[in-house]
Structure formats: C-alpha cells, structure tokens
Enzyme design. Structure first.
Site, PDB file in Angstrom:
ATOM      1  N   HIS A 157       0.835  -1.222   0.000  1.00  0.00           N
ATOM      2  CA  HIS A 157       0.000   0.000   0.000  1.00  0.00           C
ATOM      3  C   HIS A 157       0.864   1.265   0.000  1.00  0.00           C
ATOM      4  O   HIS A 157       0.435   2.305   0.484  1.00  0.00           O
ATOM      5  CB  HIS A 157      -0.936   0.046   1.208  1.00  0.00           C
ATOM      6  CG  HIS A 157      -1.665  -1.237   1.476  1.00  0.00           C
ATOM      7  ND1 HIS A 157      -2.922  -1.501   0.985  1.00  0.00           N
ATOM      8  CD2 HIS A 157      -1.292  -2.353   2.158  1.00  0.00           C
ATOM      9  CE1 HIS A 157      -3.303  -2.713   1.373  1.00  0.00           C
ATOM     10  NE2 HIS A 157      -2.314  -3.260   2.076  1.00  0.00           N
ATOM     11  N   SER A 278      14.225  21.743 -15.944  1.00  0.00           N
ATOM     12  CA  SER A 278      13.015  22.513 -16.193  1.00  0.00           C
ATOM     13  C   SER A 278      13.409  23.816 -16.859  1.00  0.00           C
ATOM     14  O   SER A 278      14.457  24.385 -16.550  1.00  0.00           O
ATOM     15  CB  SER A 278      12.311  22.787 -14.868  1.00  0.00           C
ATOM     16  OG  SER A 278      11.463  23.917 -14.992  1.00  0.00           O
ATOM     17  N   LYS A 284      15.414  21.892 -10.783  1.00  0.00           N
ATOM     18  CA  LYS A 284      14.784  20.625 -11.139  1.00  0.00           C
ATOM     19  C   LYS A 284      15.695  19.659 -11.892  1.00  0.00           C
ATOM     20  O   LYS A 284      16.485  20.048 -12.731  1.00  0.00           O
ATOM     21  CB  LYS A 284      13.556  20.884 -12.016  1.00  0.00           C
ATOM     22  CG  LYS A 284      12.479  21.637 -11.283  1.00  0.00           C
ATOM     23  CD  LYS A 284      11.585  20.719 -10.508  1.00  0.00           C
ATOM     24  CE  LYS A 284      10.483  20.238 -11.414  1.00  0.00           C
ATOM     25  NZ  LYS A 284       9.589  19.342 -10.697  1.00  0.00           N
ATOM     26  N   GLU A 291       9.364   8.340 -16.763  1.00  0.00           N
ATOM     27  CA  GLU A 291       8.011   8.870 -16.974  1.00  0.00           C
ATOM     28  C   GLU A 291       7.517   8.549 -18.384  1.00  0.00           C
ATOM     29  O   GLU A 291       6.365   8.162 -18.585  1.00  0.00           O
ATOM     30  CB  GLU A 291       7.990  10.386 -16.787  1.00  0.00           C
ATOM     31  CG  GLU A 291       8.097  10.821 -15.343  1.00  0.00           C
ATOM     32  CD  GLU A 291       8.176  12.342 -15.238  1.00  0.00           C
ATOM     33  OE1 GLU A 291       7.277  12.928 -14.652  1.00  0.00           O
ATOM     34  OE2 GLU A 291       9.145  12.933 -15.757  1.00  0.00           O
TER      35      GLU A 291
END
Ligand code: ARG
Length: 463
Positions: A157, A278, A284, A291
């Site tokens: 979980h 970024s 970043k 992804e």
C-alpha cells in the site's frame, strides 16, 4: 482499364482521394525485405513444381534482388496509386524484366502474401525482443549482485512494511521480465507458421509445394486451413498482449524510479545523462525517461485494443480492415524495443543511495512483525502477539520512539516474555536474514536466485 493490376473488370479510374485513402504503402514499405524474400521462395517453389520454368524463376529472382538493392539505397520510388508494398515490387519487376514478371503472382494472392510478410517480420522482431529481454534481465541481475548488501524498506500500500534487500526487490523484476520473455517465446511458436499457398482464401488449383516454401523460409510448420491462414491475426494480438504485459512491468519499475528519485524518498539518483531539467525552475532534475516509459505503456495497450477491435467482427476470410493491423503491430514493436533498450542503458547508471535506504528501513516500525514473531517463539499465540505488538507500536508512537528504542522494562510492561535477546532480532539485517523461506529475502536466498538467474540467462543466450 484503370491501369491497376486488378483493373481488368474496371472501366473507370480510381479517384485520387480513394487511392490515397486505401494506400498502405507509407506503413507497409517496412515489409519490403520480407516481401522480397517471400517472392523469391515462391519463385523457387513455382519452378520446382514446374509451374514456371527455371529460367523464368532465375530472371525474376535476379530482378527481385535488384529491387531490394534499389530500395536499400533509396532509389526506389513509391506512389499511392500502387497501394501497397506488394504491388510496388511487382510493378517495378515488370518494368525491369518485362512480361515474365507477370507470372510471379501465379498461385498466390496478396492475402496470403501479406500474412506471410507479417509473420516473417514479427518472427524476427519477437526473437530480437527475447534477446533484448535477456540483456535487460542481465542488467538487473548485475545490479542486484553489485548491491547485495543494500537494505531498503519493502512496501505494501506504499506504506512501509518489512525490510528487504534492494537486490530482492530488483530480482522481483527479473522474474517478471523472465515471464515476459517466456510469453514471447510462446507466441513465437504460433507466429512461426507458413501461410503462403492459401492464395485468396480457398487454396489453389496449381500443384504448389507448400512444405518446400516453408523449408526455404525457415518455417517449421505450414498453416492447415487456407481460410484461417488469410483471415487470422491472433498471432499479432497475442504478441501485442505479451508486449502490453511487459510494458506493465516496465511501467511499474518506472513508477518506482520516479518515486525513489523524489526528494521525499531520496533512494536513488538518476544519472544526468538520463534526466532533464526545467525551463523555469533551476533546481529541477526530472525523471523523464521513466516517466515516458510509463506513458508509452498506455500507447501499447492502445495498440492491443486497436488490434482486438479491428478483428472482432470480421467475417471470414480476408477483409481490408485488416490492413490497419500493421500500424498497431509496428508501433507495439517499436515502442517496446525502445523502452527495453533505454532501460538496459539507464539501469546500470543509477546511483543507489544505500545509507538513505537503510535509514528509511530503520524508521517506521518495519520490525513490528518481528516484534510479534518474537513473542510467538516464546509461546504466545500469533493473534495475541499481534495485538500486543500493536499496543507497543501505539505506545512507542506516543513517546516518539521506534520499537527497538523502547527499554526492556517498557517492553516487559506489554508482556513478561520479553528479554534482552529481543534487541538482536529487531535490526534490519536480522529481519532480512531470518526470512529464509524459499523465495524470501534472506541474503543467502537472494544470492542463490542471482546465481540461478545468471545460469538461466547463460543457457538462453547460448540457444
Ligand atoms: N495491403 C493489404 C493489407 O495490408 C494487402 C492485402 C490486400 N488484399 C486485397 N485483397 N486488397 O492487408
């Protein structure tokens, strides 16, 4: 006459918009080498069966090989008016060698021809994917071996559960990718069946020798029913289904890399070469590769749904709808291969933050099960031990402590069964190495799994 190979019964010309709409050349030109190899085998078979002369066959084969060269050197011209790769090659052969080319299509239809091309293509790609999966599995095993001493929290979980070896976690993916390779091998058996000689749908009146064609093209089997041969694409569906399952696994490991590389987890660092920045936020470093792999999984599932939907209501035998199969197939092959390939390159470069993983394993009551199990070894029934450990967790939480930070006196207030030896079993190392059940995370087990994996890959690679 429409000027088409099939133009005999037509008096009008095909509308340009229809030519463009029905043309598949932009997609199926990728099948040129399979199409030519199939045609060459077909020529040989026709001459062996004395349906054409050996001289005619030789002329056609020479012409076909020349076309292959022209395609590969970029000299070949494509046009929508010729519909697909089969017609392009046939028309060009007629231009090059004259009327003898008109015999190539004897005892053949584009329906069995395309089925052959696709099977040859997918056979090759499936074999190459199996090889790539072996390389990916090796990278995973190597990483597991290298980091055998690294302990991390195991989750259920997405809540901390029990400590595991990072290598054990990795080897879970090894198992998934091994099954994916197995699924690919299974579907290879059903892809590798030779359909040529089924002709349009009913077979042919010519004395073809289908077994000979199969032998020439390296197929171990000839398709048994001519209608099934030209009407079925379940081998593509099965391939994309297997590819989809593999993409599920790639997507799950991607999700983990994304989470692990977050500031909150900080378990891994992605190599600069595999991350991007970024355009606005200077701090970043984004995990774009995992992804995108995660995103591409959706694309392959889409290919599967496309294939299923294309095929689902088609009456036997061939229907032109089936021309749409190639986009889905090529896309699934290309996408899966690209994802496997980038993982093979990226995984060895990932920085493993061992200390952060161990720190995370020592906080969050990952030893509560072992705390309860300790009481069981001292004779308490498991349910009572579970409840007792639960109370101890609540107590420790109130004190801002972990279970192993409680004093023996505090522990004894929950059960008199506790004694000094409890502290030994509450460390991550001890918890891991006592999980010796087959398939469990004990170091000895994981090392054995790594050895077996290496042996299995060695054996497969040799085959
Ligand atoms: N381009 C077609 C396909 O990909 C080849 C078979 C065409 N057959 C036909 N009768 N029009 O399915």
């Amino acid at each position: 006459m429409s000027g088409k190979p099939w133009g005999g019964r037509f008096s009008g010309k095909t509308d340009k918009i229809v030519e463009a709409f029905t043309s598949s050349i932009d997609t199926d030109k990728r099948l040129y080498s399979q199409d030519i190899a199939g045609s060459i085998a077909h020529c040989r078979m026709l001459s062996k069966a004395a349906i054409i002369t050996t001289k005619e066959a030789a002329l056609m084969i020479k012409g076909l090989l020349k076309i292959k060269k022209d395609i590969e050197s970029g000299k070949f011209k494509y046009s929508d008016s010729l519909e697909d790769i089969h017609m392009h090659i046939e028309a060009r052969l007629a231009e090059d060698i004259g009327r003898v080319a008109l015999k190539l299509h004897t005892a053949r239809s584009r329906n069995d021809q395309i089925a052959l091309d696709v099977r040859m293509y997918l056979r090759e790609e499936t074999l190459s994917i199996i090889k790539e999966l072996a390389a990916l599995r090796r990278v995973i095993v190597d990483l597991a071996e290298k980091h055998i001493g690294t302990i991390m929290p195991g989750y259920t979980h997405l809540q901390k559960a029990q400590p595991v070896l990072f290598a054990h976690h990795l080897m879970a993916y090894y198992e998934m990718f091994s099954r994916d390779a197995g699924r690919m091998r299974d579907c290879l058996g059903r892809i590798n069946v030779m359909p040529l000689g089924s002709a349009a749908l009913a077979g042919t009146t010519y004395p073809v020798d289908r077994a000979f064609t199969a032998e020439l093209l390296g197929f171990p089997e000839v398709s048994a029913n001519s209608m099934d041969s030209v009407a079925s694409r379940d081998f593509i569906i099965e391939f994309i289904a297997s590819a989809s399952i593999c993409m599920v696994h790639l997507s799950r490991i991607s999700e983990e890399l994304v989470i692990w590389s977050s500031n909150e987890f900080g378990f891994i660092g992605l190599p600069d070469a595999f991350a991007t920045g970024s355009s606005i936020m200077p701090q970043k470093k984004n995990p774009d590769v995992p992804e995108i792999v995660r995103g591409k999984s959706g694309r392959v599932f889409g290919d599967l749904i496309s294939m299923l939907s294309i095929m689902k209501s088609l009456p036997l035998a061939y229907n032109r709808d089936m021309q749409e199969d190639k986009r889905a197939m090529f896309d699934a092959v290309d996408t899966l291969k690209a994802c496997i390939e980038i993982y093979i390159k990226m995984l060895p470069e990932i920085k493993i933050k061992k200390d952060a993983m161990l720190r995370a394993s020592s906080k969050g009551f990952l030893n509560a099960t072992d705390f309860a199990d300790y009481l069981v070894t001292k004779g308490m029934p498991f349910r009572d031990a579970h409840s007792c450990a639960g109370k101890a967790v609540a107590f420790a939480l109130g004190k801002g402590k972990e279970l192993h930070e409680l004093s023996l006196a505090e522990m004894k207030s929950f059960s008199p069964l506790f004694s000094e030896d409890v502290f030994k079993i509450l460390t991550p190392e001890s918890m891991i190495n006592r999980r010796k059940s087959f398939g469990g995370t004990a170091t000895k087990n994981v090392l054995a799994a790594i050895r077996k994996a290496n042996r299995d890959i060695d054996r497969e690679v040799k085959m």
